[in-house]
Design an enzyme around this catalytic site. Structure first.
Site, short mmCIF file in Angstrom:
data_model
loop_
_atom_site.label_atom_id
_atom_site.label_comp_id
_atom_site.label_asym_id
_atom_site.label_seq_id
_atom_site.Cartn_x
_atom_site.Cartn_y
_atom_site.Cartn_z
N CYS A 78 0.84 -1.20 0.00
CA CYS A 78 0.00 0.00 0.00
C CYS A 78 0.88 1.25 0.00
CB CYS A 78 -1.00 -0.04 1.16
SG CYS A 78 -2.32 1.19 1.00
N HIS A 179 -3.99 -4.39 -0.49
CA HIS A 179 -3.66 -5.01 0.79
C HIS A 179 -3.70 -6.52 0.63
CE1 HIS A 179 -3.67 -1.48 3.45
NE2 HIS A 179 -4.54 -0.99 2.59
N GLU A 181 -2.94 -8.70 2.73
CA GLU A 181 -3.43 -9.30 3.97
C GLU A 181 -4.95 -9.26 4.08
OE1 GLU A 181 -3.13 -4.91 5.03
OE2 GLU A 181 -2.15 -6.33 3.67
#
Length: 197
Positions: A78, A179, A181
Site C-alpha cells: 500500500c 492489501h 493481507e
C-alpha cells in the site's frame, strides 16, 4: 523458513500483515533496528496513511539509506509501495527512489470516487515468480488515493478510471498497491510467492 521482518514505519496495518504471514507459517518481527533489517531474508515495508509522515518516520529512524541498500527481497505494501518510488504527489514528497516513477493522485470525476476503495481485479503485464498461480480472475482489496502509473516495472495493473500499477518489481524491490493481507486467497498466494523469492 523465511526470516521476515516488518519495518516499523508507523503503519496501522501491522497486525493484519503479521497475522496473514503467520497463517503461512512465517513469524514476522516488527523492527526499526537497521542491523536486524539487514540480516533478514525478507523485508516488508507496510504502510497506511500519507507519504510525508511515512517518509519522515523512515528518516527519523535512520532507515532511508538502510532500505535503499538492501539486497534481499523487499516488499512495499500500500503506502509502502508508493514509498519505494522516486516521489509522490502527496505533499510533493521525495521517497526512497528504488523504483522509478511518481505516485499520482487519482482525479475525481463523475462516477469515479477517490479514494479508490474495494475489490478490483489484477491483470498481469509481465511473467514473474511473484505472480505464480495468479489467474485473470484474481481480486484484491484496495484503499488508496494515489497510484503509480503503469510503466516498465509494472508486473500487474488494476483499473480505476485508467490502468495503474497494482504490482511492481525492480531487482529485489517489489510493491503491492492493494492489501494482500485483506485479499483472501489471492493475497495469501502473493505473500507466499514473495516468501519463496
Amino acid at each position: 523458513m523465511a526470516d521476515v521482518v516488518l519495518v516499523d514505519a508507523g503503519g496501522t496495518n501491522i497486525g493484519s500483515v503479521r497475522y496473514a504471514l503467520l497463517r503461512l507459517g512465517a513469524e514476522a518481527e516488527l523492527t526499526a533496528d537497521p542491523d536486524r533489517i539487514r540480516s533478514a531474508s525478507h523485508v516488508i515495508l507496510p504502510g497506511v496513511g500519507a507519504a510525508p509522515p511515512g517518509m519522515a518516520r523512515l528518516r527519523e529512524a535512520n532507515l532511508v539509506e538502510v532500505l535503499r541498500g538492501l539486497t534481499q527481497p523487499v516488499l512495499g505494501v500500500c503506502l509502502g509501495m508508493q514509498l519505494l518510488c522516486e516521489s509522490s504527489d502527496e505533499g510533493d514528497t521525495p521517497c526512497l527512489g528504488v523504483v522509478p516513477g511518481r505516485a499520482r493522485r487519482f482525479t475525481a470525476t463523475a462516477g469515479l470516487r477517490v479514494p479508490h476503495m474495494g475489490w478490483t481485479t489484477l491483470e498481469s503485464t509481465q511473467s514473474h515468480p511473484l505472480l505464480r498461480g495468479i489467474g485473470e480472475d484474481a481480486w484484491t482489496y484496495f484503499v488508496h488515493s494515489y497510484a503509480l502509473p503503469a510503466g516498465e516495472h509494472t508486473l500487474a495493473t488494476s483499473t480505476h478510471g485508467q490502468a495503474f500499477s497494482a504490482v511492481i518489481g525492480r531487482g529485489n524491490f517489489f510493491g503491492m498497491q492493494f492489501h494482500p493481507e485483506r485479499s483472501a486467497r489471492t493475497g495469501a498466494r502473493l505473500l507466499a510467492n514473495f516468501l519463496d523469492l
